[in-house]
Design a protein around this motif. Structure first.
Motif, mmCIF file in Angstrom:
data_model
loop_
_atom_site.group_PDB
_atom_site.id
_atom_site.type_symbol
_atom_site.label_atom_id
_atom_site.label_comp_id
_atom_site.label_asym_id
_atom_site.label_seq_id
_atom_site.Cartn_x
_atom_site.Cartn_y
_atom_site.Cartn_z
ATOM 1 N N GLY A 140 -56.770 -15.854 -44.719
ATOM 2 C CA GLY A 140 -56.334 -15.278 -42.654
ATOM 3 C C GLY A 140 -55.956 -16.657 -41.791
ATOM 4 N N ALA A 141 -56.535 -16.901 -42.369
ATOM 5 C CA ALA A 141 -56.067 -18.432 -41.449
ATOM 6 C C ALA A 141 -54.935 -18.828 -41.551
ATOM 7 N N PHE A 142 -54.421 -18.637 -42.502
ATOM 8 C CA PHE A 142 -52.439 -19.076 -42.468
ATOM 9 C C PHE A 142 -51.735 -18.113 -42.456
ATOM 10 N N ILE A 143 -52.969 -16.782 -42.380
ATOM 11 C CA ILE A 143 -51.689 -15.731 -42.226
ATOM 12 C C ILE A 143 -51.706 -16.154 -40.501
ATOM 13 N N ASP A 144 -52.555 -15.612 -40.423
ATOM 14 C CA ASP A 144 -52.959 -16.529 -38.106
ATOM 15 C C ASP A 144 -51.300 -17.331 -38.443
ATOM 16 N N ALA A 145 -51.039 -18.326 -38.693
ATOM 17 C CA ALA A 145 -50.208 -20.048 -38.391
ATOM 18 C C ALA A 145 -48.932 -19.083 -38.775
ATOM 19 N N ASP A 146 -48.544 -18.683 -39.621
ATOM 20 C CA ASP A 146 -47.585 -18.115 -40.371
ATOM 21 C C ASP A 146 -46.913 -16.293 -38.384
ATOM 22 N N ILE A 147 -48.074 -16.174 -38.581
ATOM 23 C CA ILE A 147 -47.876 -15.460 -37.821
ATOM 24 C C ILE A 147 -47.684 -15.887 -36.357
ATOM 25 N N ALA A 148 -48.222 -17.036 -35.882
ATOM 26 C CA ALA A 148 -48.111 -17.515 -34.579
ATOM 27 C C ALA A 148 -47.235 -18.365 -34.598
ATOM 28 N N PHE A 149 -46.415 -18.825 -36.052
ATOM 29 C CA PHE A 149 -44.588 -19.433 -35.670
ATOM 30 C C PHE A 149 -44.109 -18.480 -35.115
ATOM 31 N N HIS A 150 -43.794 -17.549 -35.944
ATOM 32 C CA HIS A 150 -43.048 -16.229 -35.521
ATOM 33 C C HIS A 150 -42.938 -16.331 -34.765
ATOM 34 N N ALA A 151 -44.345 -15.915 -33.532
ATOM 35 C CA ALA A 151 -44.121 -15.139 -32.439
ATOM 36 C C ALA A 151 -42.798 -17.061 -31.378
ATOM 37 N N THR A 152 -43.254 -17.883 -32.018
ATOM 38 C CA THR A 152 -42.648 -18.564 -30.828
ATOM 39 C C THR A 152 -41.201 -18.397 -31.220
ATOM 40 N N VAL A 153 -40.948 -18.025 -32.882
ATOM 41 C CA VAL A 153 -39.118 -17.771 -33.085
ATOM 42 C C VAL A 153 -39.053 -17.150 -32.136
ATOM 43 N N VAL A 154 -39.742 -15.657 -31.624
ATOM 44 C CA VAL A 154 -39.569 -14.626 -30.949
ATOM 45 C C VAL A 154 -39.258 -14.893 -29.806
ATOM 46 N N ALA A 155 -40.338 -15.772 -29.350
ATOM 47 C CA ALA A 155 -40.836 -16.315 -27.808
ATOM 48 C C ALA A 155 -39.543 -16.657 -26.954
ATOM 49 N N ALA A 156 -38.366 -17.792 -27.911
ATOM 50 C CA ALA A 156 -37.638 -18.238 -27.956
ATOM 51 C C ALA A 156 -36.436 -17.226 -27.643
ATOM 52 N N ALA A 157 -36.264 -16.465 -27.577
ATOM 53 C CA ALA A 157 -35.330 -15.296 -27.823
ATOM 54 C C ALA A 157 -35.117 -14.779 -26.558
ATOM 55 N N HIS A 158 -36.260 -14.558 -25.699
ATOM 56 C CA HIS A 158 -36.105 -15.182 -24.050
ATOM 57 C C HIS A 158 -35.610 -13.729 -24.129
ATOM 58 N N ASN A 159 -36.447 -12.559 -24.758
ATOM 59 C CA ASN A 159 -36.246 -11.176 -24.694
ATOM 60 C C ASN A 159 -37.783 -10.735 -24.800
ATOM 61 N N PRO A 160 -38.649 -9.777 -23.813
ATOM 62 C CA PRO A 160 -39.572 -9.529 -23.613
ATOM 63 C C PRO A 160 -39.617 -8.111 -23.842
ATOM 64 N N LEU A 162 -37.608 -7.840 -27.709
ATOM 65 C CA LEU A 162 -38.399 -8.295 -28.683
ATOM 66 C C LEU A 162 -40.175 -8.548 -28.875
ATOM 67 N N ALA A 163 -40.226 -9.496 -27.823
ATOM 68 C CA ALA A 163 -41.494 -10.493 -27.635
ATOM 69 C C ALA A 163 -42.559 -8.643 -28.337
ATOM 70 N N ASP A 164 -42.445 -7.860 -26.998
ATOM 71 C CA ASP A 164 -43.286 -6.863 -26.964
ATOM 72 C C ASP A 164 -43.030 -5.998 -28.221
ATOM 73 N N LEU A 165 -42.486 -5.873 -28.722
ATOM 74 C CA LEU A 165 -42.192 -4.865 -30.104
ATOM 75 C C LEU A 165 -43.175 -6.332 -31.632
ATOM 76 N N PHE A 166 -43.055 -7.641 -31.446
ATOM 77 C CA PHE A 166 -43.725 -7.722 -32.279
ATOM 78 C C PHE A 166 -44.932 -8.467 -32.035
ATOM 79 N N GLY A 167 -45.219 -7.813 -30.755
ATOM 80 C CA GLY A 167 -46.432 -7.857 -30.382
ATOM 81 C C GLY A 167 -47.520 -7.126 -31.237
ATOM 82 N N GLN A 168 -46.759 -5.578 -31.108
ATOM 83 C CA GLN A 168 -46.945 -4.464 -30.990
ATOM 84 C C GLN A 168 -47.536 -3.693 -32.938
ATOM 85 N N PHE A 169 -46.635 -5.002 -33.266
ATOM 86 C CA PHE A 169 -46.914 -4.425 -35.102
ATOM 87 C C PHE A 169 -47.470 -5.330 -35.567
#
Length: 227
Positions: A140-160, A162-169
């Motif tokens: 569980g902790a590893f998956i949370d950290a993995d998703i948190a990593f991918h969230a930083t990539v999505v955030a770096a795209a600076h497209n709200p 895309l960020a919302d879609l990622f956050g939803q699923f």
């Protein structure tokens, strides 16, 4: 209109009023296309105030059951609610979510490489370090950290969007990944699975290589067991 079953219990009145109205609509009490009674009439029958009725009707409108028409009243649109996006995602198969994840994250990685700031790269590096640290912990902790990593990539795209879609699923994605790791025992022999791919993604984004970044994500996500 038939008489009300009786005044509603206190709190949460809005939810109770909405549920009562929803049940009446589902039972065909008012036909699709027909106009609902006014707020005063509904308030009297439900034993609540007009403001409570107004909020309940707003909730039913959000569910696609009714539609207010300015100056005309509130009309019945359907007898069954329309599933909203979060509800639909909760019911989705993890394979379907992964296909959407592929589309979102491949494009996000490409945009991140073009738009990243020094702060974005730092955030990705910190998230990668967090993922490595979490590899020593449970799934569980590893998956949370993995998703948190991918969230930083999505955030770096600076497209709200895309960020919302990622956050939803991500909630259904997390559950699916947890089930996959439990079933496969993938981390038994490699607790920090796919670390090289994640490091390569950070490097590609930092270097501004959009196609390399997209390729890393595509290759990683083609195998859902890689996370």
């Amino acid at each position: 209109m038939s008489s009300s079953p009786g005044p509603l219990r206190p709190s949460p009145l809005v939810e109770q009023a909405a549920e009562r109205l929803r049940a009446q609509i589902a039972a065909g009490h008012w036909a699709v296309g027909s106009k609902l009674p006014g707020e005063t009439t509904l308030a009297k029958e439900l034993g609540v105030g007009r403001s409570t009725v107004r909020e309940a009707l707003r909730a039913l409108a959000g569910a696609g059951l009714v539609q207010p028409r300015q100056g005309a009243g509130v009309f019945v649109l359907a007898t069954e609610p329309t599933d909203d996006w979060p509800t639909r995602l909760r019911r989705a198969a993890v394979t379907d979510v992964y296909e959407v994840r592929m589309a979102v994250e491949v494009q996000a990685a490409r945009l991140a490489a073009r738009r990243r700031t020094p702060e974005d790269v730092t955030a990705m590096e910190l998230a990668l370090a967090g993922r490595r640290a979490a590899s020593l912990r449970d799934d569980g902790a590893f998956i949370d950290a993995d998703i948190a990593f991918h969230a930083t990539v999505v955030a770096a795209a600076h497209n709200p969007v895309l960020a919302d879609l990622f956050g939803q699923f991500t909630p259904v994605l997390r559950q699916g990944l947890l089930e996959l790791l439990t079933l496969t025992g993938l981390r038994t022999h490699d607790p920090n699975t796919a670390d090289e791919a994640h490091e390569a993604l950070v490097r590609a984004v930092a270097d501004g290589d959009a196609e390399a970044a997209a390729a890393v994500v595509r290759q990683e996500l083609e195998d859902p067991f890689a996370g």
